[in-house]
Design an enzyme around this catalytic site. Structure first.
Site, PDB file in Angstrom:
ATOM      1  N   TYR A   1       0.840  -1.149   0.033  1.00  0.00           N
ATOM      2  CA  TYR A   1      -0.078   0.326   0.057  1.00  0.00           C
ATOM      3  C   TYR A   1       0.861   1.363  -0.014  1.00  0.00           C
ATOM      4  CZ  TYR A   1      -3.594   3.206   1.110  1.00  0.00           C
ATOM      5  OH  TYR A   1      -4.561   4.129   1.313  1.00  0.00           O
TER       6      TYR A   1
ATOM      7  N   TYR B   1      -5.267   6.453  -6.912  1.00  0.00           N
ATOM      8  CA  TYR B   1      -5.820   6.230  -5.471  1.00  0.00           C
ATOM      9  C   TYR B   1      -7.328   5.452  -5.543  1.00  0.00           C
ATOM     10  CZ  TYR B   1      -6.246   7.342  -0.462  1.00  0.00           C
ATOM     11  OH  TYR B   1      -6.546   7.272   0.671  1.00  0.00           O
TER      12      TYR B   1
END
Lengths: 382, 145
Positions: free
Chosen positions: A284, A334
């Site tokens: 991440y 994102y």
């Protein structure tokens, strides 16, 4: 107990302005994932998602718009990037217990044209100490940790640069990626600071879009279109003194170690694997520093050596551990880490195309950046 | 307009302390550890009993960031500005603006608290902000911690 596997992935287009409702983005990505798995929508009996500050639509709205049958598992979490692996894990647990058979997990957001997570003020008791002094974006919180992490581990801007450049190279091989312009070290170092120590390219790019995966019972997954991405291990962890809300880190003791350091041992133990068994990693990366912290926290390299590891080329396609093969959230966009999970599935299934990792028996994927987060180890069947 | 702090039953003593130019910490009566921001029980041992004590206002920089852009209009005039996590001498960490000094701040650098009034215009509540000031160059800053 019935093992679980991820069987399909779905995306919408990623854009600056979708011109589409969040419900339609969610519906579309979920429908694509169900189709990709080779399932009929009548088989889906669970839906799971997450949102921040009501920036998305609840699961039952999506189930309704998808004309799904009755649902046996519905999970709406009020969380951010900690959630994707965690939701897959909870879906897998329900499947293991026989409470569901096929669960679609999604994240949908008009994250650029609508509510933008990057500048959101989060509800909670910690806000009293942040917002009045202008400490008001996730970028700042991660930057605060990054500064201390780089200081204590003897690393610096060259190490952040290495992450950004390696991931941008991958983005050139990913048609979905939002940032596909080649970037070199000089251009990186010449980019102005947004919040020191981060420059623009250290930060994810906010987009409109949605991404979904389907978690299925393994006995059914074996009949489906793609090889199952078997969930070999999963873990969520919030460290102690995790704070007053999602943006509060004042009670957290060590800004150089995030949740990855705390879940690592349980994760590898459950999988019966060691870090050296992992073929590729999807870490991440709302900001570049979290890749370095994740590589070290998971034990994929030694403390203080993540930057050198990336600079050595180890995370490239021909390296020992291809990492963030879609270009990461930094380049692809994102979607709050749902796309990080989806990329791990594509790699595991051998569907990575020009960016396929040569070895893909075991992959690790993480969700989250600070006090809490989650992770999965995916493996090939049998 | 700058956001105002949300003052509640747990943290009122802290904001009242700032108004009196004092940082007030909770000291756990069971384990003796000092904490801030305010919490109704000790995050280390769970004991709810606490004594409120003044802090010296001295601390060291644990980490810091420099904002080169504002994320809301209220802070546009402040850019660039520095926010630090300061480790207080007595224990506990505070988030605060960092000001003064020559050259870039250093982790471990000694700083001291200062206070200023905010708000107070017709439609704004008055409150006191604690910020930290770096020692001028050449001053005795002690060794980085």
């Amino acid at each position: 107990m019935q093992p679980a596997a991820i069987t399909g992935v779905g995306y919408t287009a990623l854009s600056h302005a979708s011109g589409t409702s969040v419900l339609e983005l969610a519906r579309s990505a979920c429908a694509a994932a169900i189709e990709d798995a080779g399932l009929d929508r009548s088989e889906i009996d669970g839906v799971a998602s997450f949102m921040l500050n009501d920036d998305s639509v609840p699961c039952l709205a999506v189930a309704t718009a998808l004309a799904l049958p009755e649902q046996r598992l519905v999970l709406d979490l009020n969380l951010g990037g900690q959630a994707p692996c965690h939701l897959v894990s909870l879906a897998a647990q329900a499947i293991r217990c026989g409470q569901a058979r096929h669960v679609v997990v999604y994240r949908a957001m008009n994250g650029r044209s609508g509510a933008r997570v990057g500048a959101m003020h989060f509800p909670g008791l910690g806000g009293a100490y942040r917002y009045p002094i202008g400490y008001e974006s996730y970028l700042m919180y991660i930057a605060m940790w990054a500064r201390r992490f780089l200081f204590e581990t003897g690393q610096g801007e060259e190490d952040l640069a290495a992450v950004v450049l390696a991931q941008r190279e991958y983005a050139l091989r990913n048609e979905r990626a939002f940032r596909r312009k080649p970037l070199d070290r000089d251009s990186y170092l010449g980019s102005p600071f947004v919040v020191e120590p981060f420059r623009g390219p250290d930060c994810t790019i906010e987009v409109d879009g949605a991404c979904a995966v389907v978690v299925s019972a393994l006995d059914r997954a074996r009949d489906l279109r793609h090889p199952p991405a078997v969930i070999r291990a999963s873990a969520y962890r919030a460290g102690r003194r995790a704070g007053l809300d999602i943006g509060d880190h004042l009670y957290w003791e060590d800004y150089t170690r995030n949740y990855t350091s705390w879940l690592r041992d349980d994760l590898f133990r459950e999988a019966g694997l060691a870090p050296s068994d992992i073929d590729f990693a999807e870490i991440y990366d709302c900001f570049s520093s979290t890749v370095l912290m994740g590589l070290e926290g998971l034990g994929l390299c030694e403390r203080g050596e993540s930057g050198a590891f990336v600079r050595s080329g180890a995370t490239r396609l021909d390296g020992a551990l291809p990492t963030n093969t879609h270009g990461g959230l930094l380049s692809e966009g994102y979607l709050h880490g749902m796309n990080t999970v989806a990329e791990a599935v594509l790699q595991l299934q051998g569907r990575g195309g020009d960016r396929q990792a040569p070895r893909h028996d075991h992959g690790i994927v993480t969700s989250g950046a600070l006090m809490d987060g989650s992770a999965l180890i995916l493996g090939r069947d049998r | 307009m700058r956001p105002e702090p949300t003052i509640d039953l747990d943290n009122a003593f802290y904001w009242e302390g700032l108004r009196d130019a004092e940082i007030r910490l909770q000291r756990c009566e069971a384990c003796g550890r000092r904490r801030t921001p305010p919490l109704p029980a000790c995050p280390d041992c769970g004991d709810p009993r606490a004594t409120i004590e003044p802090a010296s206002g001295r601390g060291r920089i644990y980490s810091f960031v420099v904002a080169h852009r504002a994320f809301s209009p209220a802070f546009e005039a402040d850019v660039p500005y520095t926010v630090a996590v300061v480790e207080l001498e007595e224990g506990g960490r505070m988030l605060a603006r960092l000001e003064g000094g020559d050259g870039p701040p250093r982790i471990g650098e000694a700083v001291r608290a200062a206070f200023r009034l905010r708000g107070g215009d017709a439609d704004e509540t008055e409150w006191t902000e604690a910020f930290f000031v770096r020692a001028p160059a050449g001053g005795d800053e002690g060794e980085p911690g």
